[in-house]
Scaffold this motif. Structure first.
Motif, PDB file in Angstrom:
ATOM      1  N   UNK A  20     -13.060  21.869   8.396  1.00  0.00           N
ATOM      2  CA  UNK A  20     -12.068  22.717   9.038  1.00  0.00           C
ATOM      3  C   UNK A  20     -12.316  24.193   8.857  1.00  0.00           C
ATOM      4  N   UNK A  21     -13.347  24.558   8.106  1.00  0.00           N
ATOM      5  CA  UNK A  21     -13.639  25.948   7.887  1.00  0.00           C
ATOM      6  C   UNK A  21     -13.060  26.492   6.599  1.00  0.00           C
ATOM      7  N   UNK A  22     -12.101  25.791   5.999  1.00  0.00           N
ATOM      8  CA  UNK A  22     -11.553  26.210   4.715  1.00  0.00           C
ATOM      9  C   UNK A  22     -12.414  25.649   3.600  1.00  0.00           C
ATOM     10  N   UNK A  23     -12.432  26.330   2.478  1.00  0.00           N
ATOM     11  CA  UNK A  23     -13.140  25.779   1.325  1.00  0.00           C
ATOM     12  C   UNK A  23     -12.362  24.562   0.829  1.00  0.00           C
ATOM     13  N   UNK A  24     -13.024  23.750   0.067  1.00  0.00           N
ATOM     14  CA  UNK A  24     -12.367  22.581  -0.515  1.00  0.00           C
ATOM     15  C   UNK A  24     -11.203  23.040  -1.386  1.00  0.00           C
ATOM     16  N   UNK A  25     -11.416  24.111  -2.134  1.00  0.00           N
ATOM     17  CA  UNK A  25     -10.352  24.636  -2.996  1.00  0.00           C
ATOM     18  C   UNK A  25      -9.152  25.094  -2.167  1.00  0.00           C
ATOM     19  N   UNK A  26      -9.398  25.798  -1.059  1.00  0.00           N
ATOM     20  CA  UNK A  26      -8.296  26.256  -0.218  1.00  0.00           C
ATOM     21  C   UNK A  26      -7.520  25.071   0.360  1.00  0.00           C
ATOM     22  N   UNK A  27      -8.241  24.040   0.770  1.00  0.00           N
ATOM     23  CA  UNK A  27      -7.582  22.833   1.261  1.00  0.00           C
ATOM     24  C   UNK A  27      -6.738  22.181   0.173  1.00  0.00           C
ATOM     25  N   UNK A  28      -7.243  22.200  -1.054  1.00  0.00           N
ATOM     26  CA  UNK A  28      -6.503  21.632  -2.178  1.00  0.00           C
ATOM     27  C   UNK A  28      -5.253  22.452  -2.489  1.00  0.00           C
ATOM     28  N   UNK A  29      -5.345  23.776  -2.343  1.00  0.00           N
ATOM     29  CA  UNK A  29      -4.173  24.647  -2.556  1.00  0.00           C
ATOM     30  C   UNK A  29      -3.091  24.303  -1.540  1.00  0.00           C
ATOM     31  N   UNK A  30      -3.470  24.166  -0.281  1.00  0.00           N
ATOM     32  CA  UNK A  30      -2.490  23.805   0.750  1.00  0.00           C
ATOM     33  C   UNK A  30      -1.896  22.422   0.485  1.00  0.00           C
ATOM     34  N   UNK A  31      -2.720  21.490   0.074  1.00  0.00           N
ATOM     35  CA  UNK A  31      -2.235  20.135  -0.217  1.00  0.00           C
ATOM     36  C   UNK A  31      -1.234  20.157  -1.368  1.00  0.00           C
ATOM     37  N   UNK A  32      -1.516  20.949  -2.388  1.00  0.00           N
ATOM     38  CA  UNK A  32      -0.600  21.038  -3.525  1.00  0.00           C
ATOM     39  C   UNK A  32       0.715  21.685  -3.084  1.00  0.00           C
ATOM     40  N   UNK A  33       0.630  22.651  -2.199  1.00  0.00           N
ATOM     41  CA  UNK A  33       1.830  23.362  -1.738  1.00  0.00           C
ATOM     42  C   UNK A  33       2.718  22.455  -0.878  1.00  0.00           C
ATOM     43  N   UNK A  34       2.156  21.457  -0.239  1.00  0.00           N
ATOM     44  CA  UNK A  34       2.936  20.521   0.595  1.00  0.00           C
ATOM     45  C   UNK A  34       3.778  19.563  -0.227  1.00  0.00           C
ATOM     46  N   UNK A  35       3.387  19.348  -1.477  1.00  0.00           N
ATOM     47  CA  UNK A  35       4.057  18.336  -2.292  1.00  0.00           C
ATOM     48  C   UNK A  35       5.422  18.799  -2.789  1.00  0.00           C
TER      49      UNK A  35
END
Length: 93
Positions: A20-35
């Motif tokens: 998606x163009x985001x780093x794995x870390x950035x994707x993980x930050x968004x995933x954590x924020x959704x919880x």
């Protein structure tokens, strides 16, 4: 049978972008924020354990992601919610 906890953890800091163009870390930050978070301290504990960064660094990364169009494309619901919260806070100042 469920997978062990460590298999559900987000990857630690990784600068390489995913599809998606985001780093794995950035994707993980968004995933954590959704919880959802049960109580005080749970989110900060998860940030340290799952991402391997301090909460201060997490919020720095999250604030940068709010303005990143790649993050908006990846997770529009979360990014737009965070933008509304930020704008509401700015309006009260």
């Amino acid at each position: 049978m469920t997978a062990p906890d460590h298999e559900h953890r987000a990857p630690r800091a990784d600068p390489a972008p995913d599809a998606g163009g985001l780093s794995v870390r950035d994707g993980a930050v968004l995933a954590l924020e959704r919880r959802p978070w049960a109580g005080p301290g749970a989110k900060e504990r998860a940030i340290r354990e799952e991402l391997g960064i301090s909460p201060v660094r997490y919020y720095q990364l999250l604030n940068a992601l709010i303005d990143d169009e790649r993050a908006l494309r990846e997770d529009p619901v979360t990014v737009n919610r965070l933008r509304r919260v930020r704008d509401a806070k700015r309006g009260r100042r």
